[in-house]
Design a protein around this motif. Structure first.
Motif, PDB file in Angstrom:
ATOM      1  N   UNK A  95       0.775  -1.409   0.287  1.00  9.11           N
ATOM      2  CA  UNK A  95       0.124  -0.497   0.273  1.00  9.11           C
ATOM      3  C   UNK A  95       1.061   1.315   0.247  1.00  9.11           C
ATOM      4  N   UNK A  96       0.800   2.534  -0.975  1.00  8.27           N
ATOM      5  CA  UNK A  96       0.938   3.418  -1.412  1.00  8.27           C
ATOM      6  C   UNK A  96       0.405   4.801  -0.750  1.00  8.27           C
ATOM      7  N   UNK A  97      -0.471   5.169  -1.290  1.00  8.71           N
ATOM      8  CA  UNK A  97      -0.975   6.478  -0.630  1.00  8.71           C
ATOM      9  C   UNK A  97      -2.332   6.442  -1.822  1.00  8.71           C
ATOM     10  N   UNK A  98      -2.998   7.072  -1.176  1.00  4.26           N
ATOM     11  CA  UNK A  98      -4.618   8.243  -1.935  1.00  4.26           C
ATOM     12  C   UNK A  98      -4.161   7.730  -3.173  1.00  4.26           C
ATOM     13  N   UNK A 105      -4.041  15.219 -11.838  1.00  3.67           N
ATOM     14  CA  UNK A 105      -5.427  15.666 -12.937  1.00  3.67           C
ATOM     15  C   UNK A 105      -5.180  14.889 -13.317  1.00  3.67           C
ATOM     16  N   UNK A 106      -4.290  14.727 -14.375  1.00  3.65           N
ATOM     17  CA  UNK A 106      -3.809  13.842 -15.700  1.00  3.65           C
ATOM     18  C   UNK A 106      -3.435  12.778 -15.597  1.00  3.65           C
ATOM     19  N   UNK A 107      -3.699  11.855 -14.038  1.00  5.02           N
ATOM     20  CA  UNK A 107      -3.009  11.080 -14.228  1.00  5.02           C
ATOM     21  C   UNK A 107      -1.801  10.222 -14.123  1.00  5.02           C
ATOM     22  N   UNK A 108      -0.658  11.410 -14.024  1.00  6.14           N
ATOM     23  CA  UNK A 108       0.798  11.685 -13.650  1.00  6.14           C
ATOM     24  C   UNK A 108       1.284  11.421 -12.419  1.00  6.14           C
ATOM     25  N   UNK A 109       2.194  10.886 -12.103  1.00  5.75           N
ATOM     26  CA  UNK A 109       2.847  10.930 -11.019  1.00  5.75           C
ATOM     27  C   UNK A 109       2.711  12.281 -10.154  1.00  5.75           C
ATOM     28  N   UNK A 116       8.219   8.415  -2.894  1.00  4.32           N
ATOM     29  CA  UNK A 116       7.951   7.578  -2.059  1.00  4.32           C
ATOM     30  C   UNK A 116       8.254   5.815  -2.883  1.00  4.32           C
ATOM     31  N   UNK A 117       8.136   5.715  -4.456  1.00  4.54           N
ATOM     32  CA  UNK A 117       8.895   4.623  -4.720  1.00  4.54           C
ATOM     33  C   UNK A 117      10.332   4.925  -4.579  1.00  4.54           C
ATOM     34  N   UNK A 129       8.849   1.483 -12.187  1.00  2.00           N
ATOM     35  CA  UNK A 129       7.416   0.509 -10.846  1.00  2.00           C
ATOM     36  C   UNK A 129       6.360   1.195 -11.130  1.00  2.00           C
ATOM     37  N   UNK A 130       6.178   2.558 -12.391  1.00  2.00           N
ATOM     38  CA  UNK A 130       4.847   2.436 -12.302  1.00  2.00           C
ATOM     39  C   UNK A 130       4.162   1.878 -12.978  1.00  2.00           C
ATOM     40  N   UNK A 131       4.779   1.126 -14.240  1.00  3.06           N
ATOM     41  CA  UNK A 131       3.514  -0.289 -14.310  1.00  3.06           C
ATOM     42  C   UNK A 131       3.127  -1.169 -13.517  1.00  3.06           C
TER      43      UNK A 131
END
Length: 745
Positions: A95-98, A105-109, A116-117, A129-131
């Protein structure tokens, strides 16, 4: 990013797919210098189970892998079946974060997610790790999880962790610190370790502990091994190679069985028998690797010394096995368990006989010297022996035991028994000042009896001197006569009241004065010797003898004894370790322990019966009552009545006024009580508790009718009071033997 996570229960799911891995058997051995014999079996079992548990936790061993422990004076080892070379990979969801925090808003980290990563990947580039990110609800909000695969541990990694953890948790009372071969470093262990063997099939596992690196070489018997060092071929050949090439029986249980077989065979050839030997057999098993039982002899002149002294000398000092004739008398022959098998054992036997002869000569000297002074002449010397700094000397303690024993004697048998009990109590501790008891404290009381008989003391008084310590352990016999009963009770009551009175109350596992054992000794004597004395009276009389030396302890001590009484009749039992540590050690007979349910025991003890000698009769009566078809209903009714009476705001103990009985059901209940009470009273007075309780079965129908049709708490005060008095009388009739409400489910 996927959204296929069903819920939180799957967030830490792992797959233990050991079935798909090739496995081989594993052998681990730690070769050390001679281990403490009394701890060897426990150390061996702990070593084996610790490694097995560690490997199972890491997915390297199957749940049904067979664990075979080995333990000899110079080694701890374990053989495990079906061990994998590498544990299966496991999936991990962290578990990372909400999502609202980790993605913009555009879905980018977001920077928070990237930070955290980086912390999880050691500050490396977090892009790969994003994938592996997944979104799922954690029960509160949509959350980001990192879905990764954790590489399974190799056997070397897993075994290293298991070894480190196991050695840290071994039950070692005292550690040694010793220097390693490099001359610089030191390590801590129970004894210096010299070699480590770790074989997975034929392959050496790369692990190390205590400055040792694993290989396949070990040592056999110090003197009789065919090959030293011994090279272990593979995990499965270890036990056989040690036996055939190393002259060592590695298994503790196999070695024990072999010693026992030889002992029984040697005794049988001479038409002799062994004394009780289980504890000594375990200790000797931990002292030898290649057992060889030999027979020795000593001069018959030593048999003039009490056989308890000779047996204790042989067993405690020399680890020999005494032999008894058909009448149970000690013979002049004994068995030696040697660790070597010479062609001619004569020298070994002669050496052991010579050592024992010296020991027995000491015992004979002590015995002869002690008899030069009477026990009575030693009593004054107890003034110089401190019993407890708050309770005075042994002489003061003897005075208290003397007074208590006389009081009990008067109650049980009048002046004559009181005088005998007083004489025994006065002499009971005198043997503490003898040379024999000074050398062998285990013989206190036993030697007092021998010396008293030598002094011409009456036999029942001499027997009581020995018996006042009884029962000393689980299953021990009780005092053999009334004098012994008086003094044994006095001794235990003095100990309990005195130590409770100065605040020395057992807590948890701590019971340094064995007060639980003393309490259960009192219980056993009162019950099994059928002593008709009130427990609280005994405690109050004993407390009075202490005067102002102690604070009041009767109430808390009474609670303590009733709790031990509950255990006495329960199905609980205790192992040897519990006995040694002074925990609860006495239990009722197997028949009694299985006879009564916890509810039945609680029903009887809830009334705190003062005469413990009739508790068993009460339990038998309650058990018989509980078997009646009416019992369940009457118990529930009794409980209901108790609740009603507790809530009543008036005195419910008054007389019933027949003129106020209006409803047919309350009249019927009153008539039933009037008919049943004389029958129950007569049976109770005659001690027939079973008949007294069973008479109550006839109350079921009128009681049921009463509660179905009668309002107890009516607004009419006189009528309500009369009905409460009726219920109080019924409850009193029902609960004289036990609190029947405790049987309600």
């Amino acid at each position: 990013m996927g959204t296929g996570i069903a819920g939180e229960s799957r967030l830490t799911e792992t797959t233990q797919a050991t079935q798909g891995l090739a496995t081989r058997n594993l052998l681990v051995e730690l070769l050390v210098e001679e281990l403490p014999p009394k701890s060897l079996k426990k150390l061996g079992d702990s070593f084996a189970q610790g490694i097995a548990a560690g490997l199972k936790r890491q997915g390297l061993a199957w749940e049904d892998s067979t664990v075979t422990p080995f333990a000899s004076p110079r080694r701890l080892a374990v053989h495990l079946t079906r061990i994998a070379a590498q544990a299966p990979d496991t999936s991990s969801l962290k578990k990372l974060m909400p999502v609202a925090v980790g993605l913009d808003a555009s879905g980018q980290p977001t920077p928070a997610l990237l930070k955290k990563l980086r912390s999880l990947c050691g500050d490396a580039d977090p892009s790969p790790f994003l994938s592996q990110l997944k979104r799922a609800h954690d029960g509160k909000t949509e959350t980001l999880f990192l879905d990764s695969v954790v590489k399974g541990a190799t056997l070397a990694e897993g075994l290293q962790a298991a070894l480190d953890e196991t050695l840290e948790k071994l039950p070692i009372a005292r550690m040694m610190t010793y220097q390693l071969a490099d001359g610089w470093n030191t390590v801590n262990f129970v004894r210096p370790a010299h070699a480590l063997v770790a074989l997975h099939g034929e392959e050496v596992v790369d692990v190390s502990i205590l400055g040792l690196t694993a290989d396949r070489q070990t040592q056999g018997h110090r003197f009789e091994a065919m090959t030293n060092p011994l090279t272990v071929k593979d995990a499965d050949s270890y036990e056989q190679q040690l036996r055939e090439e190393g002259a060592v029986i590695a298994s503790f249980s196999h070695r024990r069985a072999e010693i026992e077989r030889q002992l029984l065979g040697a005794a049988s050839k001479e038409d002799l028998g062994l004394t009780q030997y289980d504890g000594l057999l375990d200790e000797v098993t931990a002292l030898v690797e290649r057992p060889n039982v030999l027979m020795g002899k000593f001069e018959t002149a030593f048999l003039d010394v009490p056989q308890e002294c000779l047996i204790l000398t042989m067993q405690a000092n020399q680890k020999y096995f005494p032999l008894l004739d058909a009448a149970g008398r000690l013979s002049h022959k004994f068995l030696i368990v040697s660790n070597i098998r010479p062609v001619d054992a004569g020298a070994v036997i002669a050496g052991n006989e010579r050592v024992l002869r010296s020991r027995l000569a000491d015992a004979k000297f002590f015995f002869d010297q002690d008899r030069r002074k009477t026990l009575a002449s030693r009593v004054e010397g107890l003034q110089r022996v401190v019993y407890h700094n708050k309770l005075g000397t042994q002489a003061e303690r003897v005075e208290r035991i003397w007074a208590i024993a006389q009081t009990i004697g008067l109650q049980l048998g009048g002046n004559e028994l009181a005088a005998r009990a007083g004489e025994a109590a006065m002499l009971a501790k005198a043997d503490l000042l003898t040379d024999m008891v000074g050398e062998f404290p285990e013989l206190q009381g036993i030697m007092g009896r021998y010396y008293a008989k030598h002094d011409g003391v009456a036999e029942e008084v001499a027997d009581a001197i020995e018996d006042h310590y009884k029962p000393r352990f689980a299953g021990d016999e009780l005092p053999r006569n009334a004098v012994g009963v008086c003094v044994a009770l006095a001794d235990k009551l003095e100990t309990l009241v005195g130590l409770f009175g100065i605040g020395q109350i057992p807590t948890g596992d701590k019971d340094p004065f064995a007060l639980r054992r003393h309490a259960l000794g009192v219980i056993r004597i009162l019950i099994e010797k059928e002593v008709p004395l009130s427990l609280d009276d005994l405690l109050e009389q004993t407390e009075g003898i202490f005067g102002k030396r102690i604070n009041g302890a009767t109430e808390i001590l009474s609670d303590f004894i009733y709790e031990r009484l509950r255990h006495y009749f329960s199905i609980e039992s205790f192992d040897d370790q519990a006995i040694e540590s002074g925990k609860l050690v006495y239990v009722a007979s197997a028949e009694d322990r299985l006879a009564y349910s916890p509810q039945q025991i609680e029903a009887v003890l809830a009334l705190r019966p003062q005469l413990l000698n009739d508790v068993k009769k009460r339990l038998i009566a309650v058990r018989a009552f509980a078997a009646l078809p009416e019992a369940e209903s009457l118990a529930a009714t009794n409980k209901r009545v108790g609740n009603i009476l507790r809530k009543a705001e008036v005195d419910t103990g008054g007389e019933i006024d027949p003129a106020l009985l209006q409803a047919p059901a309350e009249k019927a209940l009153h008539q039933a009580l009037s008919r049943i009470m004389p029958e129950a009273d007569a049976a109770f007075a005659a001690g027939d508790y079973t008949a007294s309780l069973q008479a109550l079965a006839a109350l079921k129908a009128p009681v049921d009718q009463f509660f179905d049709t009668v309002m107890v708490n009516t607004e009419d005060a006189a009528l309500r009071h009369n009905r409460l008095a009726l219920l109080a009388q019924m409850q009193k009739t029902m609960n004289r033997i036990a609190d029947i409400s405790r049987l309600a489910i």
